[in-house]
Design a protein around this motif. Sequence first.
Motif, PDB file in Angstrom:
ATOM      1  N   ALA A  30       1.782   1.772  -3.459  1.00 28.70           N
ATOM      2  CA  ALA A  30       0.628   2.282  -4.209  1.00 28.70           C
ATOM      3  C   ALA A  30       0.471   3.787  -4.034  1.00 28.70           C
ATOM      4  CB  ALA A  30      -0.641   1.562  -3.747  1.00 28.70           C
TER       5      ALA A  30
ATOM      6  N   LEU B 156       0.828  -1.204   0.000  1.00 30.66           N
ATOM      7  CA  LEU B 156       0.000   0.000   0.000  1.00 30.66           C
ATOM      8  C   LEU B 156       0.863   1.255   0.000  1.00 30.66           C
ATOM      9  CD1 LEU B 156      -2.796   1.330   0.173  1.00 30.66           C
ATOM     10  CD2 LEU B 156      -2.697   1.017   2.662  1.00 30.66           C
TER      11      LEU B 156
ATOM     12  N   VAL C 267      -6.010  -0.436  -1.839  1.00 34.13           N
ATOM     13  CA  VAL C 267      -5.300  -0.045  -3.064  1.00 34.13           C
ATOM     14  C   VAL C 267      -6.294   0.271  -4.176  1.00 34.13           C
ATOM     15  CG1 VAL C 267      -3.746  -0.831  -4.895  1.00 34.13           C
ATOM     16  CG2 VAL C 267      -3.212  -1.322  -2.505  1.00 34.13           C
TER      17      VAL C 267
END
Length: 261
Positions: free
Chosen positions: A115, A112, A133
Amino acid sequence: MADAGMPVNQLQRREQIRREVLDSGYVKIEQLAAEHGVSGMTIHRDLDVLEQQGWLRKVRGGATSTPTAVLETSLRARMTDAAEAKASIAAHALQHVSPGQVVALDDSTSALAVANRLTSLGPLTVVTNFLPVISLLGGEPGLQVIGLGGDYRPDYDAFLGLHAADMALTMRSDVLFMSTTAVVEGHCLHRSQETIQVKRALMRTTAKRVLLLDHSKFERRAVHELAPLTDFDVVIVDADTPEATIEDLRLADVPVEVAEG
């Protein structure tokens, strides 16, 4: 005792037991049997399964929560745990991403963190089973997001299990960013077999495997083996990882990189 008009199936009962153990820290078998309207033997079997999954530890007459389960149950807790190290690793990881690629991300908060940094690197296609995400990147200009469907697990905020793994096997990615619960003796370990199914599928269908390991991963243990560290093309650790640990990784031919910033 369970309401006779609203039967609770086995999975629902075990989920309720799991949450009760995490909330209270300790439960008694006789108390659970009374609450759920089942036999003590049924509760014993439920606790055996939950113990095998790493959620709790059976003790005489009941069960207690495990430190790892308490830590990883809350997504917020997972995001704040070693947050600076994960951010450093994620920034370093971007050098393994090029515009136009298909990037796979697992359901870890380390992924994450990666991301969070992908929006400026488009065009990219992102494949993931992690709902945060999907929510973060869905609709972002230059990013196509493909969500892996399956059984939604609110405790992980992710889609897991056989269906998600099967869908992952139909995808092909250029690079995969993933993490794990613990590293012991050169092997990645994880608490959840359902999670491992999806991670292994993503590993099988990517051209480049990148493992994200903050220093806390070397201080933990878990039940299920995921893969040896040597199965990865790149293993990124943070600067707080002990030098002796990094040296051991290199001596074992693990392709390790240290995120300095």
